[in-house]
Design a protein around this motif. Structure first.
Motif, mmCIF file in Angstrom:
data_model
loop_
_atom_site.group_PDB
_atom_site.id
_atom_site.type_symbol
_atom_site.label_atom_id
_atom_site.label_comp_id
_atom_site.label_asym_id
_atom_site.label_seq_id
_atom_site.Cartn_x
_atom_site.Cartn_y
_atom_site.Cartn_z
ATOM 1 N N GLY A 9 15.984 20.732 106.883
ATOM 2 C CA GLY A 9 14.915 21.752 107.325
ATOM 3 C C GLY A 9 15.642 22.235 108.902
ATOM 4 O O GLY A 9 15.943 21.391 110.178
ATOM 5 N N TYR A 12 13.378 25.734 114.133
ATOM 6 C CA TYR A 12 13.796 25.400 115.685
ATOM 7 C C TYR A 12 14.634 24.125 115.993
ATOM 8 O O TYR A 12 15.322 23.900 116.921
ATOM 9 C CB TYR A 12 12.590 25.680 116.290
ATOM 10 C CG TYR A 12 11.615 26.840 116.924
ATOM 11 C CD1 TYR A 12 12.451 27.984 117.351
ATOM 12 C CD2 TYR A 12 10.818 26.831 115.474
ATOM 13 C CE1 TYR A 12 11.677 28.968 117.444
ATOM 14 C CE2 TYR A 12 10.788 28.905 115.221
ATOM 15 C CZ TYR A 12 10.819 29.344 116.383
ATOM 16 O OH TYR A 12 10.953 30.734 116.270
ATOM 17 N N GLY A 14 16.085 21.825 113.581
ATOM 18 C CA GLY A 14 17.305 21.451 112.817
ATOM 19 C C GLY A 14 19.306 22.033 113.087
ATOM 20 O O GLY A 14 19.660 21.703 112.679
ATOM 21 N N TYR A 31 20.268 21.897 104.883
ATOM 22 C CA TYR A 31 19.949 22.407 103.910
ATOM 23 C C TYR A 31 18.210 22.846 104.426
ATOM 24 O O TYR A 31 17.702 22.130 105.105
ATOM 25 C CB TYR A 31 19.848 20.901 102.862
ATOM 26 C CG TYR A 31 19.080 21.320 101.604
ATOM 27 C CD1 TYR A 31 18.875 21.898 100.439
ATOM 28 C CD2 TYR A 31 17.593 20.643 101.794
ATOM 29 C CE1 TYR A 31 18.511 22.040 99.787
ATOM 30 C CE2 TYR A 31 16.875 20.661 101.215
ATOM 31 C CZ TYR A 31 16.486 21.386 99.615
ATOM 32 O OH TYR A 31 16.009 21.478 98.645
ATOM 33 N N LYS A 203 7.158 9.626 122.218
ATOM 34 C CA LYS A 203 7.174 11.194 121.782
ATOM 35 C C LYS A 203 5.426 12.015 121.408
ATOM 36 O O LYS A 203 5.321 13.022 122.390
ATOM 37 C CB LYS A 203 7.481 11.620 120.187
ATOM 38 C CG LYS A 203 7.526 13.372 119.537
ATOM 39 C CD LYS A 203 7.881 13.651 120.451
ATOM 40 C CE LYS A 203 7.251 15.431 120.824
ATOM 41 N NZ LYS A 203 8.084 16.438 121.549
ATOM 42 N N HIS A 256 2.326 24.338 119.582
ATOM 43 C CA HIS A 256 1.622 23.114 117.875
ATOM 44 C C HIS A 256 1.988 21.623 118.384
ATOM 45 O O HIS A 256 2.612 20.789 117.528
ATOM 46 C CB HIS A 256 3.003 23.417 116.936
ATOM 47 C CG HIS A 256 4.668 23.898 117.799
ATOM 48 N ND1 HIS A 256 5.012 24.776 118.411
ATOM 49 C CD2 HIS A 256 5.790 22.596 117.133
ATOM 50 C CE1 HIS A 256 6.389 24.428 118.710
ATOM 51 N NE2 HIS A 256 6.863 22.862 118.326
ATOM 52 N N CYS A 257 2.533 21.098 119.954
ATOM 53 C CA CYS A 257 2.853 19.582 120.254
ATOM 54 C C CYS A 257 1.967 19.454 120.903
ATOM 55 O O CYS A 257 1.072 18.671 120.511
ATOM 56 C CB CYS A 257 4.322 19.809 121.490
ATOM 57 S SG CYS A 257 5.535 19.992 120.665
HETATM 58 N N1 LIG Z 1 10.080 23.313 117.673
HETATM 59 C C1 LIG Z 1 9.485 22.823 119.040
HETATM 60 O O1 LIG Z 1 9.620 22.920 120.027
HETATM 61 C C2 LIG Z 1 10.070 21.368 118.859
HETATM 62 C C3 LIG Z 1 9.667 20.071 119.676
HETATM 63 C C4 LIG Z 1 9.831 19.235 119.772
HETATM 64 C C5 LIG Z 1 9.568 18.576 118.503
HETATM 65 N N2 LIG Z 1 9.082 19.434 117.428
HETATM 66 C C6 LIG Z 1 9.099 18.896 115.943
HETATM 67 O O2 LIG Z 1 10.592 19.292 114.514
HETATM 68 C C7 LIG Z 1 9.401 19.010 113.554
HETATM 69 C C8 LIG Z 1 10.101 20.331 113.245
HETATM 70 O O3 LIG Z 1 9.644 21.238 113.666
HETATM 71 P P1 LIG Z 1 10.279 23.105 113.944
HETATM 72 O O4 LIG Z 1 9.402 23.772 114.854
HETATM 73 O O5 LIG Z 1 11.700 22.856 113.460
HETATM 74 O O6 LIG Z 1 10.243 23.566 112.747
HETATM 75 P P2 LIG Z 1 10.366 24.335 111.896
HETATM 76 O O7 LIG Z 1 8.825 25.137 111.012
HETATM 77 O O8 LIG Z 1 10.448 25.771 112.638
HETATM 78 O O9 LIG Z 1 11.676 24.238 110.735
HETATM 79 C C9 LIG Z 1 11.217 23.336 109.793
HETATM 80 C C10 LIG Z 1 12.212 24.067 108.422
HETATM 81 O O10 LIG Z 1 12.070 23.382 107.747
HETATM 82 C C11 LIG Z 1 12.523 23.373 106.069
HETATM 83 N N3 LIG Z 1 11.939 22.589 105.244
HETATM 84 C C12 LIG Z 1 10.403 22.322 104.962
HETATM 85 N N4 LIG Z 1 10.494 21.244 104.108
HETATM 86 C C13 LIG Z 1 11.727 21.334 104.191
HETATM 87 C C14 LIG Z 1 12.537 20.270 102.526
HETATM 88 N N5 LIG Z 1 11.541 19.798 102.439
HETATM 89 N N6 LIG Z 1 13.284 20.477 102.747
HETATM 90 C C15 LIG Z 1 14.495 20.752 103.515
HETATM 91 N N7 LIG Z 1 13.733 22.084 104.360
HETATM 92 C C16 LIG Z 1 12.678 21.716 104.376
HETATM 93 C C17 LIG Z 1 11.687 24.700 106.669
HETATM 94 O O11 LIG Z 1 11.945 26.081 105.425
HETATM 95 C C18 LIG Z 1 11.682 25.849 107.456
HETATM 96 O O12 LIG Z 1 13.116 26.642 107.581
HETATM 97 C C19 LIG Z 1 8.343 19.148 113.653
HETATM 98 O O13 LIG Z 1 7.612 18.035 113.495
HETATM 99 C C20 LIG Z 1 8.153 19.813 115.659
HETATM 100 O O14 LIG Z 1 6.716 18.775 115.186
HETATM 101 C C21 LIG Z 1 9.598 20.662 117.278
#
Ligand SMILES: NC(=O)c1ccc[n+]([C@@H]2O[C@H](COP(=O)([O-])OP(=O)(O)OC[C@H]3O[C@@H](n4cnc5c(N)ncnc54)[C@H](O)[C@@H]3O)[C@@H](O)[C@H]2O)c1
Length: 421
Positions: A9, A12, A14, A31, A203, A256-257
């Motif tokens: 994943g 933002y 990963g 990946y 969290k 989204h948080c």
């Molecule tokens: N963005 C933030 O500011 C933030 C902050 C803290 C926590 N989080 C948490 O982190 C997690 C990820 O958030 P994000 O913002 O990075 O999401 P995002 O939507 O930006 O990225 C997630 C990625 O995962 C991929 N994906 C989905 N299913 C998949 C699978 N089975 N295998 C491989 N890839 C897959 C998607 O294509 C996408 O590129 C969430 O739980 C979110 O709540 C996000």
């Protein structure tokens, strides 16, 4: 020996995580089910906006420490950072986490470490562990599993990934210790170890703390309007107390948080009264703003202008934005002619793009009310003299206590303030 880390994943969270692991000397592969993300990554490019990320990605991709893959391969560490959105019924949608976990069942081997980084309800990491049991390996003894939630702020992710303290919650102590060791290659903050459910709850409670406090401020705003006092004065004076910090009221809570995580805390918990009530108060604010608009603008066909659409100031993100909910309520329940303005929101990616006007002049022209919905920096020095000439009625509703009342009154405007009757 140099460990191989796989990030599953690449959004933002990963992608920056992959980059900082690679920068710290690990062999990293990324990946994602979205092939475009992998294609871009292997060219050293990114599809998201985050300061400093593109340069870092270019560097680690060109020196071979990070590469994108379309088929998962064996690794020492797997980090899952896929989305955890909310379902219609306010439960966590763990389908992405489950399918990401299932995708490694056939490739994990003894000694492997699996980390869930996605924000998840208490018990999700144990669910990941039980899915991994299908591999035939003994989870906790042969494969180690932990939750390490991400608490970075968009816009500062690269810096905060390295500098923030981190929590690691293992399904057992050995898992927590091994995962702590992995992150310590780049984390300069302190890393605290605990059990997985405590880490999950930590969290979620960080964001719940903020949501409940905002709900308190919003309730004060509602009561102040009823009683006939100014909530903003109450907050200013009460916060002179050395141990009081009342938050700011507003037209609702988005993103989204903060608007999502409290629901994960009370999932299957009928006793989570305060948290549920706080969510309901904050979710009810757009409707209160709508009612206030309707009490100001009696002409049912009037033009009403909303300034700002994003869930917080100075960003383009409209996910869970209370202003979008307000737009929907206005469309459903009134015949006002609605015009929207936001200097950050990209028209082509916006649901109501026909209502979104680029020029402020055009957005306010012949309008009977301007609603200051988001306190973007760009709105601090609006030319109200000109705006007053363009509007049909000089009426402003400030939902953030952001504009200068003195200036507006001097220019002949009528100002309505959220939190003051
Ligand atoms: N963005 C933030 O500011 C933030 C902050 C803290 C926590 N989080 C948490 O982190 C997690 C990820 O958030 P994000 O913002 O990075 O999401 P995002 O939507 O930006 O990225 C997630 C990625 O995962 C991929 N994906 C989905 N299913 C998949 C699978 N089975 N295998 C491989 N890839 C897959 C998607 O294509 C996408 O590129 C969430 O739980 C979110 O709540 C996000």
């Amino acid at each position: 020996m140099k460990k191989k880390v796989t990030i599953i994943g690449l959004g933002y969270i990963g992608l920056p995580t992959a980059a900082v692991f690679a920068k710290s000397g690990m062999e990293v592969v990324g990946y994602d089910i979205n092939k475009k993300v992998i294609e871009a990554l292997n060219k050293g490019e990114i599809l998201i906006e985050e300061p400093g990320l593109e340069d870092l990605i270019k560097e680690v991709v060109s020196n071979g420490s990070l590469r994108g893959i379309n088929v998962l391969e064996e690794s020492d560490v797997f980090i899952i950072s896929v989305p955890t959105p909310i379902n219609e019924d306010k439960t966590a949608d763990l389908s992405y986490v489950k399918s990401a976990t299932e995708s490694i069942i056939n490739i994990i081997k003894p000694g492997n470490i699996v980390v869930l980084e996605s924000t998840s309800p208490p018990g999700a990491t144990m669910e990941v562990a039980s899915i991994l049991e299908k591999s035939g390996l003994i989870i906790g003894e042969e494969v180690f599993v932990a939750h390490s939630p991400e608490r970075v702020l968009p816009g500062r992710i690269i810096k905060e990934l390295v500098e923030n303290d981190r929590i690691v919650g293992g399904i057992n102590e050995k898992s927590a210790e091994l995962v702590k060791e992995i992150y310590s290659v780049f984390v300069k903050g302190e890393i605290f170890t605990t059990d997985s459910k405590t880490a999950e709850m930590c969290k979620l409670m960080e964001n719940t703390f903020r949501d409940v406090n905002i709900a308190l401020a919003n309730e004060l705003a509602i009561l102040a309007e009823n009683i006939g006092i100014n909530a903003w004065d109450v907050i200013k004076f009460a916060n002179k107390h050395p141990r009081v910090n009342i938050h700011q009221p507003g037209p609702g809570v988005g993103g989204h948080c903060i608007a999502v995580d409290p629901w994960f805390v009370i999932e299957n918990q009928p006793e989570g009264h305060l948290i549920r009530q706080a969510r309901e108060i904050n979710d009810g604010m757009p409707e209160r703003v709508l009612n206030r608009i309707m009490s100001i603008v009696k002409n049912g066909n009037a033009k009403v202008t909303l300034m700002g659409l994003s869930y917080k100031p100075n960003v383009d993100d409209t996910r869970e934005s209370p202003i979008i909910k307000l737009v929907e309520l206005l469309k459903e329940r009134t015949n006002y002619q609605i015009s929207l303005h936001d200097p950050h929101v990209d028209k082509d990616r916006f649901k109501y793009k026909d209502l979104l006007i680029d020029s402020i002049d055009e957005a306010v022209e012949n309008s009977e009310l301007m609603v200051l919905a988001v306190n973007h920096n760009e709105y601090k020095n609006l030319d109200f003299e000109r705006i007053g000439e363009l509007m049909l009625k000089k009426q402003v509703f400030d939902t953030r206590n952001f504009l200068s009342e003195e200036e507006l009154i001097k220019l002949g405007f009528e100002l309505t303030l959220l939190g003051r009757n």
